[in-house]
Design an enzyme around this catalytic site. Structure first.
Site, short mmCIF file in Angstrom:
data_model
loop_
_atom_site.label_atom_id
_atom_site.label_comp_id
_atom_site.label_asym_id
_atom_site.label_seq_id
_atom_site.Cartn_x
_atom_site.Cartn_y
_atom_site.Cartn_z
N HIS A 1 5.54 -7.06 -3.66
CA HIS A 1 4.08 -7.01 -3.78
C HIS A 1 3.71 -6.81 -5.25
O HIS A 1 3.51 -5.68 -5.71
CB HIS A 1 3.52 -5.87 -2.92
N PHE B 1 1.04 -11.14 -10.91
CA PHE B 1 1.36 -11.59 -12.27
C PHE B 1 0.20 -12.35 -12.91
O PHE B 1 0.31 -12.82 -14.04
CB PHE B 1 2.63 -12.44 -12.27
N HIS C 1 0.35 -1.63 1.34
CA HIS C 1 -0.02 -0.41 0.61
C HIS C 1 -0.78 0.60 1.48
O HIS C 1 -1.94 0.92 1.25
CB HIS C 1 -0.81 -0.74 -0.64
N ASP D 1 -3.76 -10.91 0.30
CA ASP D 1 -3.83 -9.58 -0.31
C ASP D 1 -4.99 -9.46 -1.28
O ASP D 1 -5.23 -10.34 -2.10
CB ASP D 1 -2.54 -9.24 -1.06
N ASN E 1 -7.31 0.10 -4.81
CA ASN E 1 -7.62 -0.27 -3.43
C ASN E 1 -6.32 -0.48 -2.65
O ASN E 1 -5.53 -1.33 -3.05
CB ASN E 1 -8.42 -1.59 -3.36
N ASP F 1 2.61 -2.88 -5.91
CA ASP F 1 1.27 -3.46 -6.02
C ASP F 1 0.90 -3.54 -7.50
O ASP F 1 -0.24 -3.22 -7.90
CB ASP F 1 0.24 -2.66 -5.22
#
Length: 420
Positions: free
Chosen positions: A59, A62, A230, A150, A276, A303
């Site tokens: 997760h 980039f 997450h 996501d 978040n 994340d």
């Protein structure tokens, strides 16, 4: 050839925890044993250090294509290597979105120019709009690692049901961001004591809980391999635990910031602690750790969400959510989980390499003969200070922290891609 001498091999695939030598020839491990020698090998003295399979982060963001002022595939991969990661899975919320084969191929081709394995997940819905499903067959055929919107929850149950059924038929993971906008007054900060103190609307844990409950039941109904991304709420941990007991193929991620920080971090670090879903209460943090202990939560991911300093300098209500996380993940896992005795080092390595790889349908890395030579070498109790980042971004509340787990080498496909 590379010869790693006298390292403590910690391998969650074979459950080996023993001081041994590792001989690498080309891209693979030639031999693992004691008193190994090779006349023409470069020798790494790993005495007192841990030698483990390369870490896997399923997760990361980039920002490439579209927002390369924050990060790009090359700098993201450099940050990953510095953090001990040899494999990453990028999320699909780029600009343009990875909802088509052309954009997928762009990331794959650029990823091949890095020193690590860069995989790319595809979106579930076109343009992340939650209205029309992507061509999952074509994207799977082109090598997508999985499917996820996501950053944005999927509110249309009919679309999500169809996507789960397709993911099941393809035997590919589908990963979900769980925040119902109805229960989010203002994003990035837990709705509670701190948000009230700041006169900031905040995001209720109910936003996560109602979505997790829905999607765990849809996972049970469809048999799809589903990941709750997450996770931040104690209630959601319990819901996943229940769904697993009922037989759902449900998995869950925990991030280092969610098992290390609480909502009080917003008072100290400001927008650097805005994310978040938000970091929540001490009870939520402890329940996440319990979930890691009993396997309810089986993946530790970062994340990794790089942003520019200018963006994070905006007021709390305007700044983007997220932190850069690849370079601090292992250290925070050791600090928050292993040192207090919540997890063993072997369990941490499983959550950071074996389990993410398996969920994303990869063969997990192992320190065994003929396995790919993807390894991390670090000092478990050796401390280092979080200061310089290989990432383009430095938006981290952990700047200045002293963490254990100094990384000495990251080796991918038999090549040293990071050396301290």
């Amino acid at each position: 050839m590379l010869l790693i001498k006298n390292g403590r091999v910690v391998d969650p695939v074979t459950c080996v925890d023993e001081v041994m030598d590792v001989l690498i020839d080309g891209t693979h491990i030639e031999e693992v044993g004691h008193n190994l020698s090779a006349a023409d090998a470069e020798v790494i003295d790993a005495a007192g250090l841990v030698v483990a399979p390369g870490l896997v982060d399923t997760h990361v963001h980039f920002r490439d294509p579209g927002q390369t002022y924050k990060e790009d595939i090359l700098t993201g991969a450099a940050a990953a290597a510095k953090g001990g990661f040899t494999t990453v899975v990028c999320m699909a919320n780029t600009k343009p979105t990875v909802d088509n084969v052309e954009t997928l191929k762009y990331v794959q081709e650029k990823g091949e120019k890095t020193g690590i394995h860069v995989l790319q997940a595809a979106a579930i819905s076109k343009g992340l709009k939650g209205q029309e499903m992507v061509d999952m067959d074509a994207l799977a055929e082109a090598g997508a690692a999985g499917f996820t919107d996501d950053g944005i929850p999927i509110m249309d149950e009919k679309l999500l049901l169809a996507a789960m059924e397709k993911a099941r038929d393809l035997d590919m993971p589908i990963s979900l961001h769980e925040e119902d906008p109805l229960f989010v007054k203002q994003a990035g900060v837990n709705q509670g004591r701190i948000s009230e103190q700041l006169n900031y609307g905040g995001a209720s844990r109910t936003a996560e809980d109602v979505m997790v409950a829905r999607d765990c039941m849809l996972a049970l109904h469809t048999g799809a391999p589903v990941c709750i991304q997450h996770i931040s709420s104690a209630n959601s941990v319990e819901i996943v635990r229940m769904a697993k007991k009922m037989g759902a193929d449900v998995h869950a991620e925990a991030t280092p910031h969610h098992f290390t920080l609480t909502e009080d971090a917003v008072l100290k670090y400001g927008t650097l602690a805005r994310m978040n879903p938000p970091v929540r209460t001490e009870n939520d943090r402890l329940k996440i750790i319990e979930g890691l202990q009993d396997g309810t939560i089986d993946l530790i991911v970062t994340d990794h969400a790089p942003h520019s300093a200018e963006e994070k300098a905006k007021p709390l209500a305007e700044a983007p959510s997220g932190i850069t996380g690849l370079e601090t993940s292992l250290g925070l896992g050791l600090l928050s989980l292993v040192e207090p005795g919540h997890l063993t080092l072997m369990q941490l390595m499983a959550c950071m390499s074996k389990n993410p790889a398996e969920f994303y349908r990869m063969i997990p890395g192992s320190v065994t003969q003929d396995a790919p030579a993807d390894l991390v070498i670090f000092g478990e109790k050796e401390h280092w200070t979080v200061d310089h980042f290989a990432s383009k971004a430095s938006n981290s509340p952990f700047k200045g922290w002293e963490l254990p787990g100094k990384i000495h080498y990251t080796i991918c496909a038999g090549k040293i891609v990071y050396q301290d």
